[in-house]
Design a protein around this motif. Structure first.
Motif, PDB file in Angstrom:
ATOM      1  N   VAL A  19       0.838  -1.199   0.000  1.00 19.01           N
ATOM      2  CA  VAL A  19       0.000   0.000   0.000  1.00 19.01           C
ATOM      3  C   VAL A  19       0.875   1.252   0.000  1.00 19.01           C
ATOM      4  O   VAL A  19       0.470   2.290  -0.519  1.00 19.01           O
ATOM      5  N   SER A  20       2.072   1.144   0.572  1.00 25.58           N
ATOM      6  CA  SER A  20       3.030   2.257   0.469  1.00 25.58           C
ATOM      7  C   SER A  20       4.303   1.752  -0.194  1.00 25.58           C
ATOM      8  O   SER A  20       4.314   1.495  -1.392  1.00 25.58           O
ATOM      9  N   HIS A  47       2.640   4.409   4.738  1.00 17.66           N
ATOM     10  CA  HIS A  47       2.773   5.853   4.624  1.00 17.66           C
ATOM     11  C   HIS A  47       1.467   6.484   4.141  1.00 17.66           C
ATOM     12  O   HIS A  47       0.970   6.173   3.056  1.00 17.66           O
ATOM     13  N   ASP A  48       0.917   7.371   4.962  1.00 16.50           N
ATOM     14  CA  ASP A  48      -0.195   8.240   4.567  1.00 16.50           C
ATOM     15  C   ASP A  48      -1.384   7.473   3.985  1.00 16.50           C
ATOM     16  O   ASP A  48      -2.079   7.979   3.104  1.00 16.50           O
ATOM     17  N   ARG A  61      -0.132  13.221  -0.303  1.00 12.87           N
ATOM     18  CA  ARG A  61      -0.080  12.163  -1.316  1.00 12.87           C
ATOM     19  C   ARG A  61      -0.088  12.755  -2.721  1.00 12.87           C
ATOM     20  O   ARG A  61       0.665  12.324  -3.601  1.00 12.87           O
ATOM     21  N   ASP A  62      -0.940  13.751  -2.941  1.00 10.83           N
ATOM     22  CA  ASP A  62      -0.997  14.386  -4.258  1.00 10.83           C
ATOM     23  C   ASP A  62       0.326  15.055  -4.603  1.00 10.83           C
ATOM     24  O   ASP A  62       0.814  14.962  -5.743  1.00 10.83           O
ATOM     25  N   ALA A  63       0.916  15.724  -3.610  1.00  9.02           N
ATOM     26  CA  ALA A  63       2.188  16.411  -3.840  1.00  9.02           C
ATOM     27  C   ALA A  63       3.303  15.403  -4.115  1.00  9.02           C
ATOM     28  O   ALA A  63       4.187  15.651  -4.947  1.00  9.02           O
ATOM     29  N   ARG A  64       3.260  14.266  -3.436  1.00 17.08           N
ATOM     30  CA  ARG A  64       4.301  13.261  -3.638  1.00 17.08           C
ATOM     31  C   ARG A  64       4.216  12.653  -5.040  1.00 17.08           C
ATOM     32  O   ARG A  64       5.236  12.345  -5.659  1.00 17.08           O
ATOM     33  N   LEU A  65       3.000  12.505  -5.540  1.00 19.68           N
ATOM     34  CA  LEU A  65       2.828  11.972  -6.894  1.00 19.68           C
ATOM     35  C   LEU A  65       3.400  12.941  -7.928  1.00 19.68           C
ATOM     36  O   LEU A  65       4.142  12.538  -8.835  1.00 19.68           O
ATOM     37  N   THR A 121       0.577   5.154  -3.619  1.00 17.74           N
ATOM     38  CA  THR A 121       1.126   6.392  -4.151  1.00 17.74           C
ATOM     39  C   THR A 121       2.579   6.172  -4.536  1.00 17.74           C
ATOM     40  O   THR A 121       3.371   5.650  -3.745  1.00 17.74           O
ATOM     41  N   VAL A 122       2.942   6.575  -5.737  1.00 20.49           N
ATOM     42  CA  VAL A 122       4.319   6.398  -6.196  1.00 20.49           C
ATOM     43  C   VAL A 122       5.250   7.284  -5.376  1.00 20.49           C
ATOM     44  O   VAL A 122       4.984   8.465  -5.157  1.00 20.49           O
ATOM     45  N   GLY A 123       6.339   6.703  -4.930  1.00 21.31           N
ATOM     46  CA  GLY A 123       7.335   7.435  -4.174  1.00 21.31           C
ATOM     47  C   GLY A 123       8.740   7.047  -4.588  1.00 21.31           C
ATOM     48  O   GLY A 123       8.925   6.247  -5.520  1.00 21.31           O
ATOM     49  N   ARG A 124       9.713   7.596  -3.898  1.00 22.65           N
ATOM     50  CA  ARG A 124      11.105   7.295  -4.240  1.00 22.65           C
ATOM     51  C   ARG A 124      11.428   5.802  -4.193  1.00 22.65           C
ATOM     52  O   ARG A 124      12.211   5.322  -5.024  1.00 22.65           O
TER      53      ARG A 124
END
Length: 293
Positions: A11-12, A38-39, A96-100, A130-133
């Protein structure tokens, strides 16, 4: 009794679905595990189903990605909060939106020098995550650019890299405030993990305490021994709970479930404080008679 209060799923940025994280926890001999993606709380339902099937305790949680006024990354663990609390949902939604958007820009920059596309990254990401590093790191591994996530984060994806892009994250004191409003228990995750980068000063701890901070994660592999000693004294001086955990990410990190654990008395206190959502605790595990069951 073995209690691990920090684990991640697909999920994260973990590599195993929520139910498989719970199964891995049972296989590792844990009595209680917390799912703290995460979030997001999207993994709670499948994790609970697995916990009921396997007879292992589950503490529903979340790790909130924050940033101090000095620009330092801070993570707040929330346990037993109401997942439908409007204020908390709004804040983590913004993050989450900002991380995307940030991830998309980082991939654009990376594509100038490496064989990587946005499709390569989303292929490494589970549905609704959510896509992250970490997912970008996995795409770089798949492309043969680096050997593993660790190499990616210590070289190409470091915060000092030209490919790094910042993103919105709530102030940690604000995150604590929202967790408390949602009936949750707020714990400062790996607070002195200097190997990850800069750590905040005591004034940020104090702001978080003023907002209602309940505890600090002391026993974590990324907290140095000297830092752990300071945390123990600080927690004692300020009446904070002290937790221990693995920060498990499946194969995404070397961390092993149960490598650090939380005392049953601390879990009991978390169950007493948290009112937003119940834990699942079979009768044979610590805290099964406490509030929050």
């Amino acid at each position: 009794m073995k209690i691990d209060l920090h684990a991640h799923s697909t999920v994260s940025d973990g590599t195993e679905p929520p139910a498989d994280v719970v199964r891995a926890a049972a296989d590792a001999g844990l009595d209680v595990v917390a799912l703290t993606d995460h979030d997001s709380t999207a993994g709670w339902a499948p994790a609970l189903a697995a916990a009921r099937e396997l007879g292992i305790g589950l503490v529903p949680g979340m790790e909130i990605s924050c940033r101090s006024a000095q620009g330092i990354s801070v993570h707040v663990l929330s346990y037993l909060h109401d997942p439908a609390h409007a204020g908390l949902l709004e804040e983590i939604g913004k993050a989450r939106d900002a991380r995307l958007t940030r991830a998309e820009r980082m991939v654009e920059l990376l594509a100038e020098d490496f064989p990587i596309t946005w499709a390569d990254v989303t292929a490494q990401t589970a549905h609704e995550a959510t896509v992250g590093r970490p997912h970008i790191a996995d795409a770089l591994v798949a492309a043969g650019v680096v050997a593993d996530r660790t190499e990616a984060f210590t070289s190409i994806l470091t915060s000092h890299s030209r490919y790094y892009v910042t993103h919105y994250a709530p102030d940690p004191a604000r995150a604590v405030e929202l967790v408390k409003q949602a009936g949750g228990v707020a714990v400062f995750a790996h607070p002195v993990a200097s190997s990850r980068g800069r750590v905040v000063g005591e004034e940020v701890f104090q702001h978080m305490i003023d907002a209602g901070l309940d505890g600090v994660e002391v026993d974590h592999r990324d907290n140095p021994e000297q830092g752990k000693a300071w945390l123990r004294q600080f927690a004692a001086d300020h009446g904070l709970l002290m937790t221990g955990s693995s920060d498990y990410h499946g194969t995404g990190k070397p961390n092993l479930l149960g490598e650090n654990v939380t005392a049953p008395a601390v879990l009991d206190r978390i169950l007493e404080i948290g009112t937003g959502t119940p834990a699942y605790l079979p009768g044979s595990v610590p805290g099964s008679g406490a509030a929050g069951h």
